[in-house]
Write a protein that holds these residues in place. Structure first.
Motif, short mmCIF file in Angstrom:
data_model
loop_
_atom_site.label_atom_id
_atom_site.label_comp_id
_atom_site.label_asym_id
_atom_site.label_seq_id
_atom_site.Cartn_x
_atom_site.Cartn_y
_atom_site.Cartn_z
N LYS A 177 -33.86 -43.44 37.91
CA LYS A 177 -34.88 -43.45 38.96
C LYS A 177 -36.20 -42.89 38.43
O LYS A 177 -37.27 -43.45 38.69
N THR A 202 -29.81 -46.40 54.85
CA THR A 202 -30.39 -46.40 53.52
C THR A 202 -31.89 -46.09 53.57
O THR A 202 -32.39 -45.28 52.78
N ILE A 214 -35.83 -42.57 46.65
CA ILE A 214 -35.18 -43.83 46.27
C ILE A 214 -33.72 -43.74 46.66
O ILE A 214 -33.03 -42.79 46.28
N GLU A 215 -33.26 -44.72 47.41
CA GLU A 215 -31.88 -44.71 47.91
C GLU A 215 -31.31 -46.12 47.83
O GLU A 215 -31.94 -47.08 48.24
N SER A 216 -30.10 -46.22 47.30
CA SER A 216 -29.38 -47.50 47.30
C SER A 216 -28.28 -47.45 48.35
O SER A 216 -27.74 -46.37 48.62
N ASP A 236 -25.63 -54.88 48.44
CA ASP A 236 -26.25 -53.65 47.94
C ASP A 236 -27.73 -53.91 47.70
O ASP A 236 -28.11 -55.00 47.25
N CYS A 282 -31.81 -51.55 47.21
CA CYS A 282 -32.48 -50.28 46.95
C CYS A 282 -33.72 -50.18 47.83
O CYS A 282 -34.44 -51.16 48.01
N CYS A 320 -37.29 -47.85 48.34
CA CYS A 320 -38.22 -46.83 47.87
C CYS A 320 -39.11 -46.45 49.04
O CYS A 320 -39.70 -47.33 49.68
N SER A 328 -35.65 -53.72 47.20
CA SER A 328 -35.35 -54.53 46.02
C SER A 328 -34.63 -55.81 46.43
O SER A 328 -34.37 -56.04 47.62
N ARG A 369 -30.10 -51.42 36.54
CA ARG A 369 -30.38 -50.57 37.70
C ARG A 369 -31.85 -50.19 37.72
O ARG A 369 -32.47 -50.12 38.77
N TYR A 398 -33.96 -53.16 39.07
CA TYR A 398 -33.76 -53.30 40.52
C TYR A 398 -34.49 -52.19 41.27
O TYR A 398 -35.11 -52.42 42.30
N THR A 399 -34.49 -50.98 40.71
CA THR A 399 -35.21 -49.86 41.31
C THR A 399 -36.72 -50.09 41.23
O THR A 399 -37.46 -49.82 42.18
#
Length: 177
Positions: A12, A50, A71-73, A87, A89, A91, A104, A156, A159-160
């Motif tokens: 992250k 989320t 930032i949370e998935s 799933d 993400c 921000c 994302s 990851r 995607y973030t």
């Protein structure tokens, strides 16, 4: 000046750092990772949860900085999918007054992983491990499930970065929002 990130997860932190390089007004800020609780379940299972996790994280670390990033998935219900959820993400960028949100791309976990998350109440890291799909109990702090499932075509961090870039639209276009 400083930008706080509500995480010590190196993926992250690096995603924020790499993204901000292409934003001249933000490229030279010091970036500090701060561990904090999301205030939601370890594995969020809805869009609302989320988003709330990202917002809670950003607000918790806004202290002496110009912006804070949460930032949370998590999973969200998506009709017509094989597992019923995907799933993604979130921000949340906090400026001390307003939140700027970005999401994302989204993808499905394998059926067994999704079942374990919902039925056993475990997080994605543990579910992927228990299903024998990885030997890494912290896959989310490395290539992520998306990295494993795309065979390295998307990480990851990638995607973030998508979620971060989408949230930054608000800061670059303040007059529109």
């Amino acid at each position: 000046m400083r930008i706080n990130i509500a995480s010590k997860n190196p993926i992250k932190i690096e995603a924020v750092r790499e993204t901000l390089v292409s934003y001249p007004d933000l490229a030279n800020y010091e970036i500090v990772g701060i561990e904090t609780n999301s205030g939601v379940n370890e594995q969020p299972k809805s869009l609302e949860e989320t988003v709330q996790g990202a917002i809670s994280r950003a607000k918790a670390v806004f202290n002496g900085c110009i912006y804070s990033f949460g930032i949370e998935s998590g999973l969200m219900a998506v009709p017509q999918t094989k597992t019923g959820s995907m799933d993604f993400c979130v921000c949340a960028i906090y400026d001390g007054k307003n939140y700027h949100l970005g999401l994302s791309c989204a993808f499905e976990f394998p059926t067994k992983v999704t079942q374990m998350i919902h039925e056993d109440g475990i997080d994605a890291n543990e579910a992927f491990y228990r299903c024998g799909l990885t030997s890494n109990r912290k896959i989310g702090s490395s290539e992520g499930a998306i990295g494993m499932l795309t065979r390295g075509r998307m990480s990851r961090k990638d995607y973030t970065k998508q979620a971060i870039q989408m949230a930054l639209i608000h800061l670059e276009n303040r007059e529109l929002y």
